[in-house]
Motif scaffolding. Structure first.
Motif, PDB file in Angstrom:
ATOM      1  N   GLU A   1      42.442 -27.820  21.841  1.00  0.00           N
ATOM      2  CA  GLU A   1      43.451 -27.766  20.784  1.00  0.00           C
ATOM      3  C   GLU A   1      43.520 -29.069  20.006  1.00  0.00           C
TER       4      GLU A   1
ATOM      5  N   CYS B   1      40.545 -29.493  17.600  1.00  0.00           N
ATOM      6  CA  CYS B   1      40.695 -28.589  16.452  1.00  0.00           C
ATOM      7  C   CYS B   1      41.766 -29.107  15.498  1.00  0.00           C
ATOM      8  N   MET B   2      42.884 -29.547  16.046  1.00  0.00           N
ATOM      9  CA  MET B   2      43.975 -30.053  15.225  1.00  0.00           C
ATOM     10  C   MET B   2      43.516 -31.251  14.389  1.00  0.00           C
TER      11      MET B   2
ATOM     12  N   CYS C   1      40.357 -31.871  13.587  1.00  0.00           N
ATOM     13  CA  CYS C   1      39.056 -31.575  12.957  1.00  0.00           C
ATOM     14  C   CYS C   1      38.017 -32.610  13.364  1.00  0.00           C
TER      15      CYS C   1
ATOM     16  N   LEU D   1      36.801 -26.461  14.577  1.00  0.00           N
ATOM     17  CA  LEU D   1      37.598 -25.735  13.595  1.00  0.00           C
ATOM     18  C   LEU D   1      38.826 -25.065  14.189  1.00  0.00           C
ATOM     19  N   ASN D   2      38.620 -24.222  15.204  1.00  0.00           N
ATOM     20  CA  ASN D   2      39.719 -23.398  15.692  1.00  0.00           C
ATOM     21  C   ASN D   2      39.342 -22.775  17.026  1.00  0.00           C
TER      22      ASN D   2
ATOM     23  N   ILE E   1      39.652 -19.098  18.692  1.00  0.00           N
ATOM     24  CA  ILE E   1      39.931 -17.707  18.330  1.00  0.00           C
ATOM     25  C   ILE E   1      39.600 -16.803  19.517  1.00  0.00           C
TER      26      ILE E   1
ATOM     27  N   GLU F   1      38.422 -16.420  24.782  1.00  0.00           N
ATOM     28  CA  GLU F   1      38.735 -17.536  23.893  1.00  0.00           C
ATOM     29  C   GLU F   1      37.450 -18.255  23.523  1.00  0.00           C
TER      30      GLU F   1
ATOM     31  N   GLN G   1      35.401 -22.418  17.676  1.00  0.00           N
ATOM     32  CA  GLN G   1      34.602 -22.383  16.454  1.00  0.00           C
ATOM     33  C   GLN G   1      34.178 -23.805  16.127  1.00  0.00           C
TER      34      GLN G   1
ATOM     35  N   HIS H   1      30.121 -20.109  17.622  1.00  0.00           N
ATOM     36  CA  HIS H   1      31.212 -19.607  18.449  1.00  0.00           C
ATOM     37  C   HIS H   1      30.805 -19.792  19.901  1.00  0.00           C
TER      38      HIS H   1
END
Length: 84
Positions: free
Chosen positions: A14, A17-18, A20, A38-39, A41, A47, A50, A59
């Protein structure tokens, strides 16, 4: 049966991603993927992280990641390496 990761490991994903962050991940099969986080998903009930590489978006299933490195970030405190 579905595999799970620890809450601590999920927090690292997390965070990158937050921010970047530029990252490098190593999978349980030894594949190394570099790019921008990125994220997180859900794909097919798993889970997935990305990662935007130079040529495409990757992915990677979180349970298949064995090493996460945050690299080349302007703030050196945002650079780290964790292994599971």
């Amino acid at each position: 049966m579905t595999s799970h990761i620890s809450c601590d490991a999920h927090d690292y994903y997390e965070i990158v991603c937050m921010r970047c962050n530029q990252i490098s991940v190593t999978t349980s099969k030894g594949e190394v993927i570099n790019g921008t986080a990125l994220n997180i998903i859900i794909i097919e009930q798993q889970e997935v992280l990305q990662i935007k590489g130079s040529d495409k978006v990757y992915h990677v299933v979180l349970t298949e990641i064995k090493k996460l490195q945050a690299l080349t970030n302007k703030n050196s405190q945002h650079n780290f390496v964790v292994q599971w």
